[in-house]
Scaffold this motif. Sequence first.
Motif, PDB file in Angstrom:
ATOM      1  N   GLY A 170       5.885   2.811  15.792  1.00 42.62           N
ATOM      2  CA  GLY A 170       6.110   1.518  15.148  1.00 42.62           C
ATOM      3  C   GLY A 170       5.092   1.266  14.045  1.00 42.62           C
ATOM      4  O   GLY A 170       3.897   1.477  14.239  1.00 42.62           O
ATOM      5  N   ALA A 171       5.567   0.826  12.882  1.00 48.57           N
ATOM      6  CA  ALA A 171       4.680   0.566  11.749  1.00 48.57           C
ATOM      7  C   ALA A 171       3.965  -0.769  11.942  1.00 48.57           C
ATOM      8  O   ALA A 171       4.509  -1.713  12.525  1.00 48.57           O
ATOM      9  N   SER A 172       2.770  -0.861  11.411  1.00 48.75           N
ATOM     10  CA  SER A 172       1.994  -2.095  11.498  1.00 48.75           C
ATOM     11  C   SER A 172       2.575  -3.162  10.565  1.00 48.75           C
ATOM     12  O   SER A 172       3.386  -2.872   9.676  1.00 48.75           O
ATOM     13  N   ASP A 173       2.143  -4.401  10.784  1.00 54.35           N
ATOM     14  CA  ASP A 173       2.603  -5.494   9.912  1.00 54.35           C
ATOM     15  C   ASP A 173       2.189  -5.249   8.471  1.00 54.35           C
ATOM     16  O   ASP A 173       2.923  -5.581   7.531  1.00 54.35           O
ATOM     17  N   LYS A 174       1.007  -4.654   8.274  1.00 54.07           N
ATOM     18  CA  LYS A 174       0.534  -4.371   6.918  1.00 54.07           C
ATOM     19  C   LYS A 174       1.478  -3.412   6.199  1.00 54.07           C
ATOM     20  O   LYS A 174       1.839  -3.619   5.035  1.00 54.07           O
ATOM     21  N   VAL A 175       1.897  -2.361   6.896  1.00 52.86           N
ATOM     22  CA  VAL A 175       2.814  -1.383   6.286  1.00 52.86           C
ATOM     23  C   VAL A 175       4.159  -2.019   5.994  1.00 52.86           C
ATOM     24  O   VAL A 175       4.759  -1.796   4.931  1.00 52.86           O
ATOM     25  N   GLN A 176       4.674  -2.829   6.917  1.00 51.69           N
ATOM     26  CA  GLN A 176       5.965  -3.488   6.717  1.00 51.69           C
ATOM     27  C   GLN A 176       5.929  -4.406   5.501  1.00 51.69           C
ATOM     28  O   GLN A 176       6.872  -4.442   4.711  1.00 51.69           O
ATOM     29  N   LYS A 177       4.820  -5.145   5.353  1.00 53.18           N
ATOM     30  CA  LYS A 177       4.698  -6.043   4.200  1.00 53.18           C
ATOM     31  C   LYS A 177       4.591  -5.258   2.899  1.00 53.18           C
ATOM     32  O   LYS A 177       5.187  -5.625   1.887  1.00 53.18           O
ATOM     33  N   MET A 178       3.818  -4.169   2.921  1.00 58.85           N
ATOM     34  CA  MET A 178       3.687  -3.335   1.727  1.00 58.85           C
ATOM     35  C   MET A 178       5.030  -2.734   1.338  1.00 58.85           C
ATOM     36  O   MET A 178       5.397  -2.701   0.147  1.00 58.85           O
ATOM     37  N   LEU A 179       5.810  -2.270   2.323  1.00 65.80           N
ATOM     38  CA  LEU A 179       7.119  -1.676   2.036  1.00 65.80           C
ATOM     39  C   LEU A 179       8.071  -2.712   1.445  1.00 65.80           C
ATOM     40  O   LEU A 179       8.769  -2.435   0.457  1.00 65.80           O
ATOM     41  N   ALA A 180       8.101  -3.912   2.023  1.00 66.25           N
ATOM     42  CA  ALA A 180       8.983  -4.967   1.502  1.00 66.25           C
ATOM     43  C   ALA A 180       8.589  -5.349   0.079  1.00 66.25           C
ATOM     44  O   ALA A 180       9.450  -5.547  -0.784  1.00 66.25           O
ATOM     45  N   HIS A 181       7.286  -5.433  -0.175  1.00 62.27           N
ATOM     46  CA  HIS A 181       6.803  -5.786  -1.519  1.00 62.27           C
ATOM     47  C   HIS A 181       7.190  -4.711  -2.532  1.00 62.27           C
ATOM     48  O   HIS A 181       7.677  -5.028  -3.641  1.00 62.27           O
ATOM     49  N   GLU A 182       7.001  -3.444  -2.167  1.00 65.26           N
ATOM     50  CA  GLU A 182       7.312  -2.360  -3.098  1.00 65.26           C
ATOM     51  C   GLU A 182       8.807  -2.286  -3.393  1.00 65.26           C
ATOM     52  O   GLU A 182       9.218  -2.129  -4.547  1.00 65.26           O
ATOM     53  N   LEU A 183       9.638  -2.397  -2.365  1.00 61.88           N
ATOM     54  CA  LEU A 183      11.085  -2.320  -2.567  1.00 61.88           C
ATOM     55  C   LEU A 183      11.580  -3.478  -3.422  1.00 61.88           C
ATOM     56  O   LEU A 183      12.488  -3.309  -4.243  1.00 61.88           O
ATOM     57  N   THR A 184      10.974  -4.653  -3.267  1.00 56.05           N
ATOM     58  CA  THR A 184      11.361  -5.809  -4.086  1.00 56.05           C
ATOM     59  C   THR A 184      11.021  -5.572  -5.547  1.00 56.05           C
ATOM     60  O   THR A 184      11.837  -5.842  -6.443  1.00 56.05           O
ATOM     61  N   LEU A 185       9.821  -5.064  -5.803  1.00 58.94           N
ATOM     62  CA  LEU A 185       9.401  -4.807  -7.183  1.00 58.94           C
ATOM     63  C   LEU A 185      10.226  -3.678  -7.801  1.00 58.94           C
ATOM     64  O   LEU A 185      10.618  -3.756  -8.976  1.00 58.94           O
TER      65      LEU A 185
END
Length: 547
Positions: free
Chosen positions: A326-341
């Motif tokens: 399971g990915a950490s909250d930090k990784v999940q937030k980074m992934l969502a931010h990158e995909l949005t950009l």
Amino acid sequence: MYAELSITSNFTFLTGASHPEEYMERAVTLGLPAIVIADDNSVAGIVRAHTQAREIARKVRERLEWEAQNTSIGPPCLDHIPKPPSYPVHAVPRLIPAARLIFTDAPTVTALPLNRQGWANLCRILSKGRLRAENGDCILHMSDLLEFSDGLHLLLWPQAARPPGGADAWRTQAQQLTRRFGGRMHLLRHLRYDGADSAYFSILETESSQLCIPTLASATPLMHHGARRKLADVVTAIRLRRKVDELGREALANGEQRLRSKPEMLRIFKGHEDAVTRTHALSKDLKFSLGELRYEYPSEGSAQETPTKRLHRLAHEGVNWRYPEGASDKVQKMLAHELTLIKKLKYEPYFLTVHNIVKFARSRDILCQGRGSAANSVVCYCLRITEVGPEEDTMVFERFVSEARDEPPDIDVDFDHERREEDASWLTAARGNGYHQVDDVWRRAGLRPSVIERLAEADAFAACDLTRREALWQAKAIATAKPLPLFSQDLEGEALDEPEAYLPQMTLGEQVVEDYVATRLSLKAHPVALLRHLLTPDPRDKTTPVA
């Protein structure tokens, strides 16, 4: 409001006396909402003007941000006091790309692209003219404009001189254009600065009525400021190969043919103010900007899945593979931010293309590794482009992809140098090489044999796995492929088989010598190992070759 829609820069060789950047800066000072850089049969100068416009926009944006956070310095300037050039500028002039087209069989026009299709057609017109001419010239015919007329608005230039019987020919050609372009055409009402502009305007009014098209005012600037008049005379003298003192009527009588403000134009065109106000109305319809032009990546999508959906799926599958616990909250937030950009900047196809290349390499056990700024990306990590986990790094994703920079990402991937050609061959097979032989380029691109030969001399066919010598051999065959009249058509029931001429074999050293002799370059800096067997021994030293 007033917009100048027909500016000549110094990219009209030895005619314009100001740089495109200077016109943009002057437009800021004069408060013009938009300007058009339209050089003769060229769009070369608008790139510099576009770059300057972006720089001006950046400075204005920074000024507005500063003013929002700080109070003004000193008392405000009163309304009745003229504003100095240094007064805070909040408006950014818009650059409208265009070209002044000069035809062999039609009146001169300024072609303004209304949209991206119009820009594409303008480029096609100029390309046809360039390919038709030699030595950087451009030969245009009216048929070129009629063939690529969609998305273009024309400013028709009046006839410069009226020789006996010439006016009817000009009007006939102009009427042919008005029938094709209809409401997408104006008659340019420009100044001649000869003291007889009032009478000249009356003639243009008559022409406008007969052609059933409205007039449009323009100062037709050759310089951004009147101080450039002497420089304008110098470049004119160079163009005409005369001394400045011998220019006579070819010299500018004054510095009036410059970029002007709205109050100046209304004063000069008194009684014809409607021609001035039409410029702003037309400029609002010209919505195309060079900022719309971007590299179009291969889609990498399918009928069932868009590139955005595919990237999201692969990224989340990669998260599950990279982080089985399971990915950490930090990784999940980074992934969502990158995909949005990435979605906002429309870079999904780029990431998918790199992913496909790396995936193929790994399927063939070809060593590869993403490096550099790509290590800051969770998306690259989940797509297995890089093996460095970004959550362990302190650098931000914007160092890799930034909306402010407005430039595509740069993913560096190192491949095993002994097997990288396998990746290149796979990519070529998947995408298609486009052209395989010089003959393919000639037949499919429609280029003249002389152009093909120049491309071969510049080693432009290296992408077709042809050496410069092989490409020149094929280009020469195209240039000389002129069948005799008797054999121009196949005879019924007979085959005309000519023996194929093969390129004589040469060693690498011989090819080097031949190329250097053909290009008149020195051999001193070339590796001697390739040439050693060709060098003539020095008679004074029987054991050492001459290097």
